[in-house]
Design a protein around this motif. Structure first.
Motif, PDB file in Angstrom:
ATOM      1  N   LEU A 263      -9.447  -5.930  -3.731  1.00 52.65           N
ATOM      2  CA  LEU A 263      -8.615  -5.087  -2.875  1.00 52.65           C
ATOM      3  C   LEU A 263      -9.000  -3.626  -3.039  1.00 52.65           C
ATOM      4  CD1 LEU A 263      -5.170  -6.676  -3.673  1.00 52.65           C
ATOM      5  CD2 LEU A 263      -6.162  -6.535  -1.406  1.00 52.65           C
ATOM      6  N   PRO A 264      -8.680  -2.792  -2.054  1.00 52.76           N
ATOM      7  CA  PRO A 264      -8.886  -1.355  -2.245  1.00 52.76           C
ATOM      8  C   PRO A 264      -8.077  -0.873  -3.449  1.00 52.76           C
ATOM      9  CG  PRO A 264      -8.058  -1.827  -0.021  1.00 52.76           C
ATOM     10  CD  PRO A 264      -8.163  -3.125  -0.735  1.00 52.76           C
TER      11      PRO A 264
ATOM     12  N   ILE B 182       4.254   0.381   1.715  1.00 53.83           N
ATOM     13  CA  ILE B 182       4.334  -0.553   2.816  1.00 53.83           C
ATOM     14  C   ILE B 182       3.993  -1.923   2.266  1.00 53.83           C
ATOM     15  CG2 ILE B 182       2.971  -1.378   4.745  1.00 53.83           C
ATOM     16  CD1 ILE B 182       3.183   1.085   6.069  1.00 53.83           C
TER      17      ILE B 182
ATOM     18  N   ASN C  65      -6.035   1.464  -4.063  1.00 50.20           N
ATOM     19  CA  ASN C  65      -4.646   1.913  -3.972  1.00 50.20           C
ATOM     20  C   ASN C  65      -3.658   0.771  -3.713  1.00 50.20           C
ATOM     21  OD1 ASN C  65      -5.576   1.453  -1.459  1.00 50.20           O
ATOM     22  ND2 ASN C  65      -4.824   3.341  -0.553  1.00 50.20           N
TER      23      ASN C  65
ATOM     24  N   GLU D  68       5.918  -5.417  12.463  1.00 51.48           N
ATOM     25  CA  GLU D  68       4.789  -4.649  11.932  1.00 51.48           C
ATOM     26  C   GLU D  68       4.908  -4.577  10.422  1.00 51.48           C
ATOM     27  OE1 GLU D  68       3.477  -0.858  13.257  1.00 51.48           O
ATOM     28  OE2 GLU D  68       4.224  -1.281  15.280  1.00 51.48           O
TER      29      GLU D  68
ATOM     30  N   PHE E 115       0.847  -1.198   0.000  1.00 49.73           N
ATOM     31  CA  PHE E 115       0.000   0.000   0.000  1.00 49.73           C
ATOM     32  C   PHE E 115       0.877   1.241   0.000  1.00 49.73           C
ATOM     33  CE2 PHE E 115      -3.028  -3.010   1.793  1.00 49.73           C
ATOM     34  CZ  PHE E 115      -4.151  -2.684   1.066  1.00 49.73           C
ATOM     35  N   PRO E 116       0.447   2.269  -0.698  1.00 50.26           N
ATOM     36  CA  PRO E 116       1.220   3.512  -0.649  1.00 50.26           C
ATOM     37  C   PRO E 116       1.061   4.168   0.711  1.00 50.26           C
ATOM     38  CG  PRO E 116      -0.785   3.841  -1.893  1.00 50.26           C
ATOM     39  CD  PRO E 116      -0.733   2.393  -1.544  1.00 50.26           C
ATOM     40  N   GLN E 117       2.088   4.840   1.137  1.00 47.36           N
ATOM     41  CA  GLN E 117       2.020   5.534   2.407  1.00 47.36           C
ATOM     42  C   GLN E 117       2.683   6.885   2.222  1.00 47.36           C
ATOM     43  OE1 GLN E 117       4.873   4.417   5.242  1.00 47.36           O
ATOM     44  NE2 GLN E 117       3.572   4.871   6.991  1.00 47.36           N
ATOM     45  N   TYR E 118       2.088   7.906   2.813  1.00 49.86           N
ATOM     46  CA  TYR E 118       2.701   9.223   2.702  1.00 49.86           C
ATOM     47  C   TYR E 118       3.567   9.442   3.912  1.00 49.86           C
ATOM     48  CZ  TYR E 118      -0.698   9.832  -0.914  1.00 49.86           C
ATOM     49  OH  TYR E 118      -1.424   9.681  -2.054  1.00 49.86           O
TER      50      TYR E 118
END
Lengths: 324, 326, 287
Positions: free
Chosen positions: A77-78, A40, A80, A281, A28-31
């Motif tokens: 999936l979502p 991530i 993004n 994590e 997933f993209p993370q800012y």
């Protein structure tokens, strides 16, 4: 419960696989600071093969991204989410387009929560919507309900009128009536008592008749061992080991990965010794082996190098020190 | 079902009784002299004796509890008294004025409901997109807009500047009610309805959006998608069903805001409805009319809340009687 | 739903941090804007309010950015003065209503009868259209500035009281309260040590979110003609006067004052919503 039908690993190898997942990763993209985008990785280096008529359990602790695995296979999936790797269904690549076509028809989901039933729709109608044969849908639904021991008038009821156990059986019925070749059971036995667990597992086991394959996602190694032919152990987003059911014996001498061994020993009837520390994590990056920080036999080598998966004793393992 | 209705009716009776007492106390302690406001500027021409006579005629020389009992007794017989400004029975004024207001409020209620619902769906389906952000900002700005100012702007733009619509009144001045044509009525209703509708959209839209996002993230939508449903069919079967009842119910429960909006809008457009009458009654010290309209508005809000609750009982299979307001 | 939250946790957490930061920035900006507004209401030269027929009815220009009215009064000065009046009325009303809401909701701890009286009172107030309640109270007080302020102050507490009451109910049933109870602490002690600290964020946000409502209601009731006289600079008065000049093409009489009111209300509204995101990220996320 009936004695398990055993398929030795070497034999399954020659059979045509139903589902084959290789080098699969999901992120997933993370800012982070500023507007720089980073990813991530929730699942990485995942691999699994399921043959017709086989139940393969994916065991991992909660929050390890197991449900996302189900969503990836179904293609829900979502937006993004980013996936990499290869998925083959009946030998043909499973593209997003194909997923959309066969979702609910050839691949069917049994969700974890009874909240998955639409609260404002009668159960019969909800089950009937996944029957392909529109003319016979009433009869098929009725038979499935009967097979699962649901009272006659269940189809006229709304989800809130059902007990938890009945709702769970309705969810299983949805998979039963579909003509799916692959069933993904996403943690279908959350926090059930012994009796309800037995019952649900029996029903799920029924589903794998007719050469259907099943992916049984769970955190409960007990439940997995009761019905699964093979068990894939999921740790920190990776498959660390794929073992055969009969490998889980005694002190776990036949198990290949130290994490699997630790899991097995943590069970009450064995040593009841829990492993110290927590799962990494999502997003934590390890240059070496994911399990290295908690591993009892880790060496400096494990810190810097990532183990590749290897065939050991008819199973797959991702560890440098797996005994052959 | 019957117990539900009886319970609600009991609550209404208690509410009305409490509000009558409270508003009677409020009004009777007002320094506004009803005789003075009845006679107006010519008060100096009237001798103190005549004033006394009027007071006696109205029963103003009695004690407050006595006055209240008298009023309440008349009230239970359906007699709301006579308006001081209009010099007509209060009940007739309310019926007359309400029939004008209901056209305004009903149309605005309908339009704001439909458009709010659609906007909410559009925003919710595209959560996080530019469209969603636009609709959201639009709603937040609307929620901060004084409705009477919006009415003024519309009046200025469409009526004064473009000259498309009349500046006020439900029917052209000087014509009898019988002669007012349907087109005339529409002509005079258009701007007030537009004002009230625009203002009313925000609440429904934001609520629908939030509810839809909640539903779309729910387990049963994930499961429905896993079963191969998608797009319009998915929305129709599982989305709409789950968001429409709360939205409609909420819209019924918003009769209070609707009434408040109508009071201001009617003032701007000098629309002869109930809202304008209550303002006149308040400004002119017309106690019977003020009390009458207050009680009527309480019933009006109550009916809205009642329908909102009833919808859940009748439509939702779960039969839960949820509190509808807020 | 717990499953869903843990599922998308990695994404949500990072987004939340970002959101809170942004919310905080917006809050600070909002406060600065409001301070400028209130400050200028104090400092502005009231010379512009003097009747000056030489400059009557002039359209917006550099010397009169919002134009002038038929008496030659500067509309910018009138608007700023009106907004600062609105601010003080809003502040007072929100404060009084906040105190009423807090006290009434705390009665829940005292006994059941008092609490059911409170719920009855809440239902009573919510059962009357807000505008009608305002009219009734300001009528009772004979209108005037104080009539308006008191009417606005006395009618904004029910929703907050209901919110706080629900919150107290939840805290009251939690374990540590019953432990305290068993240890023989009085309700007063518990309220002071356990409940009030929990209520503070809710109360504060409720206080801020009452502002926009109070300001809009003050303007509405003034617009309807209750209370303030025409010499007093209030947005409601300005707009109701502007009604008489609609057909004369003096658009600036209505446009700017209303727009400024809108901006002020919107700033308070977004301040409240952003603060909710900062203090209570879980609930704030839904908006």
């Amino acid at each position: 419960m009936e004695k398990l039908k055993k398929i030795p690993f070497s034999e399954t190898k020659e059979m045509k696989s139903l589902l084959e997942v290789k080098d699969f990763s999901l992120s997933f993209p993370q800012y982070k600071k500023g507007f720089r985008e980073s990813y991530i990785e929730v699942i990485k280096d995942f691999e699994l093969t399921i043959h017709p008529g086989e139940i393969v359990a994916v065991v991992g602790s909660s929050g390890s991204g197991k449900s996302l695995l189900a969503d990836s296979l179904l293609g829900i999936l979502p937006e993004n989410a980013e996936i990499k790797g290869k998925i083959y269904f009946e030998g043909v690549a499973l593209t997003a387009k194909r997923q959309q076509q066969i979702r609910g028809k050839e691949i069917s989901l049994i969700p974890q929560s009874v909240m998955a039933l639409d609260p404002l729709m009668k159960t019969g109608q909800q089950v009937q919507s996944s029957i392909q044969n529109k003319k016979e849908k009433k009869r098929i639904q009725k038979e499935a309900f009967q097979k699962l021991g649901l009272p006659k008038d269940t189809h006229k009821k709304y989800p809130f009128e059902l007990s938890g156990g009945m709702a769970r059986r309705v969810l299983i019925a949805t998979a039963m009536v579909s003509e799916a070749k692959l069933i993904i059971a996403d943690e279908p036995t959350p926090g059930l008592d012994e009796q309800a667990l037995e019952e649900t597992l029996t029903h799920i086991k029924q589903l794998s008749e007719n050469d259907r394959g099943m992916m049984f996602i769970t955190h409960d190694i007990h439940a997995a061992l009761k019905i699964a032919d093979r068990i894939a152990v999921f740790y920190g987003g990776e498959t660390v080991e794929i073992a055969n059911n009969e490998d889980f014996l005694g002190k776990g001498e036949n198990l290949r990965h130290p994490y699997t061994k630790a899991l097995w020993r943590a069970l009450p009837e064995n040593d009841f010794k829990a492993l110290k520390g927590n799962q990494p994590e999502a997003g934590e990056v390890f240059p070496g082996c994911v399990f290295e920080p908690r591993c009892p036999i880790a060496t400096d080598f494990c810190k810097k190098n990532k183990p590749k998966s290897a065939m050991v004793n008819n199973g797959i393992v991702r560890c440098f020190y797996a005994e052959s | 079902m019957i117990t539900f209705i009886l319970k609600k009716l009991g609550k209404l009776a208690a509410l009305l009784a409490a509000i009558s007492i409270l508003s009677f106390i409020l009004i009777s302690y007002s320094p506004v002299d009803p005789v003075r406001s009845y006679i107006g500027a010519e008060i100096s021409r009237i001798s103190p004796e005549q004033q006394k006579n009027i007071e006696q005629y109205w029963g103003l020389n009695q004690s407050k509890p006595q006055q209240f009992l008298q009023w309440a007794k008349a009230l239970t017989q359906g007699n709301l008294g006579t308006s001081l400004i209009y010099r007509e029975p209060v009940s007739e004024i309310i019926i007359d004025r309400f029939s004008a207001s209901i056209a305004l409020m009903g149309l605005a209620w309908l339009f704001s409901g439909v458009f709010g619902f659609l906007l909410g769906i559009l925003a919710g389906m595209n959560e996080g997109s530019l469209l969603d952000r636009l609709i959201k900002s639009y709603c937040f700005i609307l929620a901060s807009t004084p409705s009477f100012w919006l009415g003024l702007l519309l009046l200025m733009f469409f009526a004064s500047w473009l000259g498309w619509f009349p500046v006020g009144l439900a029917s052209p001045a000087g014509s009898l009610t019988g002669e007012v044509s349907f087109a005339d009525k529409i002509n005079h209703l258009f701007l007030p309805v537009l004002t009230l509708s625009i203002v009313g959209v925000a609440g429904v839209a934001l609520h629908t959006r939030e509810k839809l996002i909640e539903v779309l993230n729910s387990e049963f939508i994930r499961f429905a998608r896993a079963k191969g449903e998608s797009g319009i069919k998915l929305f129709w079967r599982h989305g709409l069903r789950n968001i429409s009842l709360p939205a409609i119910s909420l819209h019924f429960a918003s009769f209070g805001e609707l009434f408040g909006g109508a009071v201001l809008t009617e003032q701007v457009f000098s629309y002869p409805g109930l809202g304008q009458a209550v303002v006149k009654a308040g400004l002119g010290g017309d106690v019977p009319l003020l009390l009458g309209i207050t009680l009527f508005s309480v019933i009006f809000i109550f009916v809205g809340n009642f329908i909102a609750d009833l919808l859940y009982v009748v439509i939702d299979p779960r039969m839960q009687i949820k509190p509808s307001h807020d | 739903m717990t499953e869903l939250i843990s599922k998308y946790l990695p994404l949500k957490r990072s987004k939340k941090r970002n959101r809170r930061k942004r919310a905080l920035t917006f809050s600070v900006l909002g406060v600065i804007l409001l301070l400028i507004l209130v400050g200028s209401g104090f400092l502005i030269d009231t010379q512009g309010l003097v009747v000056n027929f030489d400059e009557a009815n002039s359209a917006p220009s550099w010397s009169h950015p919002f134009g002038t009215d038929w008496l030659g009064r500067d509309m910018f000065v009138r608007t700023v003065k009106g907004l600062s009046l609105s601010f003080w009325v809003g502040l007072l009303a929100a404060f009084i209503s906040g105190v009423i809401a807090l006290i009434l909701s705390l009665l829940l701890l005292v006994n059941k009868t008092l609490d059911s009286l409170v719920t009855g009172l809440i239902d009573l107030f919510l059962g009357v259209p807000h505008i009608v309640a305002l009219i009734l109270i300001s009528f009772m007080l004979g209108g005037g500035l104080y009539g308006v302020i008191i009417a606005v102050a006395l009618t904004h507490w029910p929703r907050l009281a209901r919110l706080l009451r629900a919150e107290i109910m939840q805290i009251k049933n939690s374990e540590y309260i019953s432990v305290s109870r068993h240890m023989g602490k009085s309700w007063f002690w518990i309220a002071q040590h356990h409940i009030l600290p929990h209520l503070m964020p809710q109360l504060f946000i409720g206080f801020i979110l009452m502002f926009p409502h109070a300001i809009l209601h003050e303007a509405s009731i003034t617009f309807l003609g209750f209370g303030l006289s025409s010499e007093q600079p209030a947005i409601g008065i300005i707009l109701s006067e502007a009604m008489g000049y609609l057909s004369s093409g003096m658009w600036w009489l209505a446009v700017f004052p209303g727009l400024m009111l809108l901006v002020m209300v919107a700033v308070f509204d977004s301040l409240g919503r952003n603060l909710r995101k900062v203090f209570d990220p879980f609930k704030g996320q839904k908006h």
